[in-house]
Design a protein around this motif. Structure first.
Motif, PDB file in Angstrom:
ATOM      1  N   ARG A 118       0.842  -1.342   0.166  1.00  0.00           N
ATOM      2  CA  ARG A 118       0.024   0.005   0.020  1.00  0.00           C
ATOM      3  C   ARG A 118       0.667   1.284   0.020  1.00  0.00           C
ATOM      4  O   ARG A 118       0.384   2.104  -0.476  1.00  0.00           O
ATOM      5  N   LEU A 119       2.068   1.144   0.546  1.00  0.00           N
ATOM      6  CA  LEU A 119       2.884   2.418   0.711  1.00  0.00           C
ATOM      7  C   LEU A 119       3.924   2.544  -0.555  1.00  0.00           C
ATOM      8  O   LEU A 119       4.070   3.768  -0.747  1.00  0.00           O
ATOM      9  N   ARG A 120       4.171   1.610  -1.380  1.00  0.00           N
ATOM     10  CA  ARG A 120       4.820   1.747  -2.313  1.00  0.00           C
ATOM     11  C   ARG A 120       4.217   2.808  -3.541  1.00  0.00           C
ATOM     12  O   ARG A 120       4.947   3.704  -3.798  1.00  0.00           O
ATOM     13  N   PRO A 121       2.970   2.817  -3.793  1.00  0.00           N
ATOM     14  CA  PRO A 121       2.608   3.932  -4.656  1.00  0.00           C
ATOM     15  C   PRO A 121       2.726   5.200  -4.175  1.00  0.00           C
ATOM     16  O   PRO A 121       2.697   6.454  -4.990  1.00  0.00           O
ATOM     17  N   HIS A 122       3.153   5.302  -2.814  1.00  0.00           N
ATOM     18  CA  HIS A 122       3.379   6.755  -2.313  1.00  0.00           C
ATOM     19  C   HIS A 122       4.732   6.859  -2.018  1.00  0.00           C
ATOM     20  O   HIS A 122       5.266   7.719  -1.362  1.00  0.00           O
ATOM     21  N   GLY A 123       5.601   6.264  -2.900  1.00  0.00           N
ATOM     22  CA  GLY A 123       6.960   6.399  -2.847  1.00  0.00           C
ATOM     23  C   GLY A 123       7.974   5.618  -1.790  1.00  0.00           C
ATOM     24  O   GLY A 123       9.087   5.917  -1.766  1.00  0.00           O
ATOM     25  N   ALA A 124       7.327   4.789  -0.985  1.00  0.00           N
ATOM     26  CA  ALA A 124       7.965   4.085  -0.307  1.00  0.00           C
ATOM     27  C   ALA A 124       9.017   2.923  -0.861  1.00  0.00           C
ATOM     28  O   ALA A 124       8.644   2.553  -1.668  1.00  0.00           O
ATOM     29  N   GLU A 125      10.322   2.763  -0.329  1.00  0.00           N
ATOM     30  CA  GLU A 125      11.162   2.123  -0.991  1.00  0.00           C
ATOM     31  C   GLU A 125      11.845   1.261   0.169  1.00  0.00           C
ATOM     32  O   GLU A 125      12.228   1.976   1.271  1.00  0.00           O
ATOM     33  N   LEU A 126      11.844   0.131  -0.024  1.00  0.00           N
ATOM     34  CA  LEU A 126      12.527  -1.030   1.150  1.00  0.00           C
ATOM     35  C   LEU A 126      13.847  -1.019   1.071  1.00  0.00           C
ATOM     36  O   LEU A 126      14.315  -0.736   0.077  1.00  0.00           O
ATOM     37  N   LEU A 127      14.440  -0.731   2.272  1.00  0.00           N
ATOM     38  CA  LEU A 127      15.844  -0.412   2.305  1.00  0.00           C
ATOM     39  C   LEU A 127      16.675  -1.624   2.214  1.00  0.00           C
ATOM     40  O   LEU A 127      17.679  -1.804   1.593  1.00  0.00           O
ATOM     41  N   GLY A 128      15.980  -2.728   2.747  1.00  0.00           N
ATOM     42  CA  GLY A 128      16.662  -4.181   2.672  1.00  0.00           C
ATOM     43  C   GLY A 128      15.885  -5.269   2.119  1.00  0.00           C
ATOM     44  O   GLY A 128      15.359  -4.868   0.935  1.00  0.00           O
ATOM     45  N   GLU A 129      15.379  -6.051   3.089  1.00  0.00           N
ATOM     46  CA  GLU A 129      14.369  -7.030   2.847  1.00  0.00           C
ATOM     47  C   GLU A 129      13.609  -7.239   4.293  1.00  0.00           C
ATOM     48  O   GLU A 129      13.953  -6.650   5.305  1.00  0.00           O
ATOM     49  N   VAL A 130      12.321  -7.769   4.118  1.00  0.00           N
ATOM     50  CA  VAL A 130      11.523  -8.212   5.045  1.00  0.00           C
ATOM     51  C   VAL A 130      12.341  -9.467   6.003  1.00  0.00           C
ATOM     52  O   VAL A 130      12.411 -10.410   5.375  1.00  0.00           O
TER      53      VAL A 130
END
Length: 144
Positions: free
Chosen positions: A105-117
């Motif tokens: 849900r946050l990816r379309p708002h520009g969120a980028e994962l720094l590493g992995e879950v």
């Protein structure tokens, strides 16, 4: 005198509406917006001629808030996005029900994962995301 509570964490943003949308999608509620200016603001912050708009975002349980601020005067100062090991404020961590859904849900708002879950023992699934203006937020999903 005893500490009563942590009232809020302040974050300066370039685009207040985009930041509100990001944190609303995360699950926070907009408590209100206000224009901030005047001598009291200058004295509090230690800058002259402050003119900004703030938005208070409330966590659903009502025990924490973020104060998002977009400065018009003096102009906001740009800085390189922090890394997880940068001195100073590190990140804000949020507990979520479903970490995968939250990331999606946050990816379309520009969120980028720094590493992995990542999984911490049998207790949590954790990750760091870069959000508005490069701030780092953490997500924690409790297992079991």
């Amino acid at each position: 005198m005893t500490l009563q509570r942590m009232d809020n964490v302040g974050i300066v943003v370039e685009d207040l509406d985009a930041a509100i949308a990001f944190f609303t999608e995360l699950g926070m509620e907009l408590e209100g917006k206000a224009e901030i200016e005047g001598r009291w603001a200058d004295l509090t912050v230690g800058l002259d001629g402050i003119r900004c708009v703030i938005a208070m975002m409330r966590i659903p349980d009502g025990h924490g808030r973020l104060e998002l601020a977009q400065y018009y005067a003096p102009a906001a100062i740009g800085a390189a996005p922090p890394a997880p090991n940068t001195l100073g404020l590190h990140r804000v961590m949020f507990a979520v029900d479903d970490i995968d859904d939250t990331i999606a849900r946050l990816r379309p708002h520009g969120a980028e994962l720094l590493g992995e879950v990542a999984r911490y023992e049998d207790s949590y699934r954790l990750c760091y995301l870069r959000g508005p203006v490069g701030i780092i937020i953490g997500l924690a999903e409790q297992l079991g």
